[in-house]
Design a protein around this motif. Structure first.
Motif, PDB file in Angstrom:
ATOM      1  N   UNK A   2      59.525  98.740 -86.733  1.00  0.00           N
ATOM      2  CA  UNK A   2      60.347  99.770 -86.066  1.00  0.00           C
ATOM      3  C   UNK A   2      61.770  99.309 -85.768  1.00  0.00           C
ATOM      4  N   UNK A   3      61.936  98.070 -85.312  1.00  0.00           N
ATOM      5  CA  UNK A   3      63.274  97.585 -84.990  1.00  0.00           C
ATOM      6  C   UNK A   3      64.120  97.447 -86.244  1.00  0.00           C
ATOM      7  N   UNK A   4      63.502  96.973 -87.319  1.00  0.00           N
ATOM      8  CA  UNK A   4      64.237  96.830 -88.574  1.00  0.00           C
ATOM      9  C   UNK A   4      64.640  98.191 -89.126  1.00  0.00           C
ATOM     10  N   UNK A   5      63.736  99.171 -89.034  1.00  0.00           N
ATOM     11  CA  UNK A   5      64.040 100.511 -89.506  1.00  0.00           C
ATOM     12  C   UNK A   5      65.191 101.122 -88.724  1.00  0.00           C
ATOM     13  N   UNK A   6      65.158 100.949 -87.403  1.00  0.00           N
ATOM     14  CA  UNK A   6      66.215 101.502 -86.564  1.00  0.00           C
ATOM     15  C   UNK A   6      67.556 100.839 -86.871  1.00  0.00           C
ATOM     16  N   UNK A   7      67.524  99.515 -87.034  1.00  0.00           N
ATOM     17  CA  UNK A   7      68.759  98.791 -87.331  1.00  0.00           C
ATOM     18  C   UNK A   7      69.305  99.171 -88.698  1.00  0.00           C
ATOM     19  N   UNK A   8      68.415  99.367 -89.659  1.00  0.00           N
ATOM     20  CA  UNK A   8      68.828  99.753 -91.003  1.00  0.00           C
ATOM     21  C   UNK A   8      69.593 101.073 -90.970  1.00  0.00           C
ATOM     22  N   UNK A   9      69.051 102.048 -90.265  1.00  0.00           N
ATOM     23  CA  UNK A   9      69.723 103.345 -90.153  1.00  0.00           C
ATOM     24  C   UNK A   9      71.035 103.234 -89.400  1.00  0.00           C
ATOM     25  N   UNK A  10      71.003 102.527 -88.280  1.00  0.00           N
ATOM     26  CA  UNK A  10      72.183 102.427 -87.433  1.00  0.00           C
ATOM     27  C   UNK A  10      73.346 101.754 -88.137  1.00  0.00           C
ATOM     28  N   UNK A  11      73.066 100.726 -88.911  1.00  0.00           N
ATOM     29  CA  UNK A  11      74.135  99.900 -89.449  1.00  0.00           C
ATOM     30  C   UNK A  11      74.610 100.298 -90.843  1.00  0.00           C
ATOM     31  N   UNK A  12      73.897 101.197 -91.494  1.00  0.00           N
ATOM     32  CA  UNK A  12      74.310 101.590 -92.838  1.00  0.00           C
ATOM     33  C   UNK A  12      74.837 103.006 -92.934  1.00  0.00           C
ATOM     34  N   UNK A  13      74.678 103.797 -91.899  1.00  0.00           N
ATOM     35  CA  UNK A  13      74.976 105.215 -92.039  1.00  0.00           C
ATOM     36  C   UNK A  13      76.451 105.486 -92.274  1.00  0.00           C
TER      37      UNK A  13
END
Length: 244
Positions: free
Chosen positions: A32-43
């Motif tokens: 979950x943390x990796x998924x959230x970070x992936x979205x937050x940092x690439x959008x």
């Protein structure tokens, strides 16, 4: 007088989720943390691509939102492997394919439906887009420029933290403008007066700051490529997107 040195960067504890293939690999395991970070940092780089491609805010937001919904729910990450090459290239190609699919469907994606959405702060979008060039760019170049700016901003933030941790926040603030194009390039003599050191000392400190910045930038880039020999190529590419 004893002066604390600036800590060496520890890439094992890197705060650069933007540049980490390991983040993608963790997200594949539905962390979950990796998924959230992936979205937050690439959008944002992808949103810049969508704005240039679609031409208006609502369509760009819908396209970016829809891409991350697919990324998180359709197994797209399962195709991502660091050995495939540059993370930047993988994400852009995936987004381009998604945009083509959406165009073929010829309808707007509906919001809601119980799917987790990526939070897009419209005020942040407006502020960050205001810093982007408004010349005639291709969507691909828009993406690369946004990617490069975000990467450099994160490197500068980490470098600032290192200097502040060593009690050298004033030194960083005085010299950091020389690291980026359009920064505050104040005369060394003026900086020397502010820091109460000699001009020769300022020159040495500026050299060390630039060297540390290059080191950290390469370290961040290293986490986006498959092989060490790709680091210089990627660094040159990021220079090229700004025409220098």
């Amino acid at each position: 007088m004893y002066e604390r040195s600036v800590p060496e960067p520890d890439y094992r504890a890197s705060p650069f989720p933007l540049t980490r293939w390991t983040l993608v690999l963790d997200a594949q395991e539905e962390d979950p943390e990796a998924l959230a970070a992936l979205c937050r940092d690439y959008w944002f780089p992808l949103y810049c691509f969508a704005r240039r491609l679609r031409g208006n805010e609502e369509d760009a937001e819908d396209l970016t939102q829809g891409f991350f919904e697919r990324l998180l729910n359709k197994g797209t990450l399962g195709h991502a492997r660091s050995e495939r090459g540059k993370l930047r290239t993988f994400l852009l190609k995936s987004f381009q394919n998604f945009a083509v699919d959406e165009h073929r469907r010829d309808h707007s994606r509906k919001r809601g439906g119980g799917v987790e959405h990526v939070h897009i702060d419209q005020l942040e979008v407006a502020q960050r887009l205001a810093l982007e060039p408004r010349d005639e760019l291709t969507p691909e170049l828009e993406f690369d420029r946004a990617w490069a700016r975000q990467l450099m901003a994160q490197v500068l933030e980490r470098l600032r933290d290192a200097y502040e941790g060593a009690g050298k926040g004033d030194e960083f603030d005085s010299l950091s403008g020389q690291l980026v194009a359009g920064g505050d390039h104040r005369p060394y003599v003026e900086i020397a007066e502010r820091l109460k050191v000699s001009e020769a000392s300022v020159r040495v400190r500026a050299f060390k700051l630039r060297a540390r910045y290059r080191e950290m930038l390469k370290g961040a880039i290293a986490e986006t490529v498959a092989e060490p020999d790709e680091i210089e190529d990627e660094l040159q590419h990021l220079r090229d997107v700004f025409g220098n």
